[in-house]
Design an enzyme around this catalytic site. Structure first.
Site, PDB file in Angstrom:
ATOM      1  N   ARG A  15     -11.054  17.094   1.903  1.00  0.00           N
ATOM      2  CA  ARG A  15     -10.140  16.487   0.951  1.00  0.00           C
ATOM      3  C   ARG A  15     -10.051  17.390  -0.277  1.00  0.00           C
ATOM      4  O   ARG A  15     -11.068  17.839  -0.798  1.00  0.00           O
ATOM      5  CB  ARG A  15     -10.645  15.098   0.543  1.00  0.00           C
ATOM      6  CG  ARG A  15      -9.671  14.301  -0.299  1.00  0.00           C
ATOM      7  CD  ARG A  15      -8.633  13.608   0.546  1.00  0.00           C
ATOM      8  NE  ARG A  15      -9.195  12.475   1.289  1.00  0.00           N
ATOM      9  CZ  ARG A  15      -8.520  11.766   2.194  1.00  0.00           C
ATOM     10  NH1 ARG A  15      -7.272  12.085   2.483  1.00  0.00           N
ATOM     11  NH2 ARG A  15      -9.093  10.757   2.826  1.00  0.00           N
TER      12      ARG A  15
ATOM     13  N   CYS B 298      -3.228  11.240  10.504  1.00  0.00           N
ATOM     14  CA  CYS B 298      -2.173  12.043   9.881  1.00  0.00           C
ATOM     15  C   CYS B 298      -2.320  13.532  10.168  1.00  0.00           C
ATOM     16  O   CYS B 298      -1.327  14.217  10.469  1.00  0.00           O
ATOM     17  CB  CYS B 298      -2.153  11.796   8.373  1.00  0.00           C
ATOM     18  SG  CYS B 298      -3.787  11.823   7.590  1.00  0.00           S
TER      19      CYS B 298
ATOM     20  N   ARG C 176      -7.085   3.543  18.287  1.00  0.00           N
ATOM     21  CA  ARG C 176      -6.620   4.852  18.755  1.00  0.00           C
ATOM     22  C   ARG C 176      -7.262   5.327  20.046  1.00  0.00           C
ATOM     23  O   ARG C 176      -6.594   5.903  20.907  1.00  0.00           O
ATOM     24  CB  ARG C 176      -6.833   5.902  17.658  1.00  0.00           C
ATOM     25  CG  ARG C 176      -5.860   5.767  16.500  1.00  0.00           C
ATOM     26  CD  ARG C 176      -6.159   6.782  15.418  1.00  0.00           C
ATOM     27  NE  ARG C 176      -5.325   6.551  14.240  1.00  0.00           N
ATOM     28  CZ  ARG C 176      -5.637   6.989  13.028  1.00  0.00           C
ATOM     29  NH1 ARG C 176      -6.749   7.688  12.837  1.00  0.00           N
ATOM     30  NH2 ARG C 176      -4.827   6.730  12.012  1.00  0.00           N
TER      31      ARG C 176
ATOM     32  N   SER D 140      -2.103  -9.845  -3.371  1.00  0.00           N
ATOM     33  CA  SER D 140      -0.821  -9.145  -3.489  1.00  0.00           C
ATOM     34  C   SER D 140       0.363 -10.059  -3.213  1.00  0.00           C
ATOM     35  O   SER D 140       1.508  -9.682  -3.479  1.00  0.00           O
ATOM     36  CB  SER D 140      -0.777  -7.956  -2.521  1.00  0.00           C
ATOM     37  OG  SER D 140      -1.747  -7.002  -2.857  1.00  0.00           O
TER      38      SER D 140
ATOM     39  N   GLY E 252       0.802  -1.213   0.000  1.00  0.00           N
ATOM     40  CA  GLY E 252       0.000   0.000   0.000  1.00  0.00           C
ATOM     41  C   GLY E 252       0.835   1.263   0.000  1.00  0.00           C
ATOM     42  O   GLY E 252       2.069   1.236   0.086  1.00  0.00           O
TER      43      GLY E 252
ATOM     44  N   HIS F 254      -0.540  17.282   3.473  1.00  0.00           N
ATOM     45  CA  HIS F 254      -1.700  17.878   4.139  1.00  0.00           C
ATOM     46  C   HIS F 254      -1.367  19.285   4.618  1.00  0.00           C
ATOM     47  O   HIS F 254      -0.275  19.542   5.143  1.00  0.00           O
ATOM     48  CB  HIS F 254      -2.103  17.049   5.364  1.00  0.00           C
ATOM     49  CG  HIS F 254      -2.809  15.773   5.035  1.00  0.00           C
ATOM     50  ND1 HIS F 254      -3.105  15.377   3.761  1.00  0.00           N
ATOM     51  CD2 HIS F 254      -3.297  14.787   5.859  1.00  0.00           C
ATOM     52  CE1 HIS F 254      -3.741  14.199   3.804  1.00  0.00           C
ATOM     53  NE2 HIS F 254      -3.868  13.832   5.056  1.00  0.00           N
TER      54      HIS F 254
ATOM     55  N   GLN G  99      -6.670  18.263   2.954  1.00  0.00           N
ATOM     56  CA  GLN G  99      -5.977  16.979   2.969  1.00  0.00           C
ATOM     57  C   GLN G  99      -5.795  16.382   1.576  1.00  0.00           C
ATOM     58  O   GLN G  99      -6.715  16.362   0.766  1.00  0.00           O
ATOM     59  CB  GLN G  99      -6.750  15.996   3.861  1.00  0.00           C
ATOM     60  CG  GLN G  99      -6.778  16.425   5.306  1.00  0.00           C
ATOM     61  CD  GLN G  99      -7.558  15.489   6.204  1.00  0.00           C
ATOM     62  OE1 GLN G  99      -8.221  15.929   7.138  1.00  0.00           O
ATOM     63  NE2 GLN G  99      -7.481  14.188   5.955  1.00  0.00           N
TER      64      GLN G  99
END
Length: 339
Positions: A230, A130, A101, A42, A14, A237, A157
């Protein structure tokens, strides 16, 4: 001999996983081996690590046998299923997804801000969002010096935060625009976020930023509000941040001095010379760039900042590897000494 770690990267193919591999090749962390893990489709791909080809393996619970450190960046559902399997087999997990988180027993860490939280890990450490990371790097020195009462942030972003498919989708949309196609005919299957029911040619992470900021700074009374957007930028960002500090002696020059000395921060604040942070210039840089620092015209303890960082590096891969390096430095990656 000293400690050398067997490392696994989950989500190795990724956008963030590939950056993790690059950073592991240059890390100060002593590494004995690297195992690349991804989905079945993958598996079999070849990725270079320090000039040597490594074959991507299919992710299964047994993949973590003999692994000391596992870096995850393959989506929350993958972390939910496989992170406990890694811990059960003796690995310490640094998870780049949002799944853990806000868990009470999982440290949420930005190494420049709260490395001491690592001491309480139970096998899993969460990498913040991020946008949260870069804001914390810039604001923590201010909080320590002058206190913080309020944060209002608007983000701009880049699409790379939504993965490689989102980057490709933006490129396709740019071609559609240049060809003069109406918006109704543009391809839109990923953006603004792959998990949303509807997709638009060009997300909301407000709750992540608000809750994560309070957890990282250890202040549930801190007033935080975010608007996350976005925009059609591939990487980098940008954030417009308004803060209100507690102490009256704060000034633009004092904040500039703090930013100039803060770890992981580069001050770029000479608007008269057109020197200020730009998303394009942040790409492939580990630091967070801060500029356009100015006092609010109506609120004496209010200040505005412009904060920019590479969302795939400091916002994801670099912060994860940095956490691993900090764990090593604090002797919290506990593995047996090599013979």
């Amino acid at each position: 001999m000293g400690k050398e770690y067997h490392v696994a990267v989950v989500g190795a193919t990724g956008a963030v996983g590939t950056r993790m591999i690059e950073l592991l090749a240059e890390t100060s962390l002593p590494i004995a081996s690297v195992r690349l893990l991804a989905s079945k489709r993958s598996a079999g791909q070849e990725i270079q690590f320090k000039g040597q080809p490594l074959i991507v393996e299919e992710l299964v619970p047994e993949s973590f046998e003999g692994i000391d450190l596992a870096l995850f960046s393959a989506g929350g559902s993958i972390s939910e299923k496989f992170a406990p399997e890694a811990v059960k087999r003796g690995a310490v997990v640094v998870d780049n997804t949002s799944h853990f988180r806000m868990a009470k027993d999982v440290p949420l860490v930005v190494p420049e801000v709260n490395p001491e939280a690592l001491k309480n890990h139970q096998g899993i450490i969460a990498n913040p969002n991020c946008s949260t990371i870069q804001m914390m790097v810039a604001l923590e020195p201010i909080r320590q010096a002058f206190g913080l009462e309020r944060i209002i942030v608007s983000t701009y972003q880049a699409v790379s935060g939504a993965g490689i498919r989102a980057i490709n989708e933006l490129k396709e949309q740019a071609e559609d625009f240049l060809e003069g196609k109406p918006v109704s005919e543009w391809s839109a299957e990923i953006l603004p976020a792959g998990s949303d029911e509807k997709h638009y040619p060009i997300t909301y992470e407000e709750w992540k930023m608000m809750n994560e900021t309070k957890k990282i700074m250890g202040d549930n009374k801190l007033k935080v509000v975010a608007t996350c957007v976005r925009i059609p930028v591939i990487s980098g960002h940008s954030e417009s941040v308004y803060i209100e500090v507690k102490q009256a002696d704060a000034s633009v020059s004092a904040i500039q001095e703090l930013m100039a000395q803060a770890p992981g921060v580069i001050l770029q604040d000479e608007p008269s010379e057109q020197l200020y942070p730009q998303a394009l210039n942040s790409v492939n840089q580990k630091e967070t760039f801060v500029g356009r620092i100015r006092q609010d015209v109506d609120v004496k303890n209010g200040f505005h900042l412009w904060i920019v960082s590479d969302n795939l590096l400091k916002g994801a891969a670099w912060n994860s590897v940095q956490i691993a390096e900090t764990l090593h430095e604090m002797n919290l990656l506990r593995v047996p000494e090599n013979d």
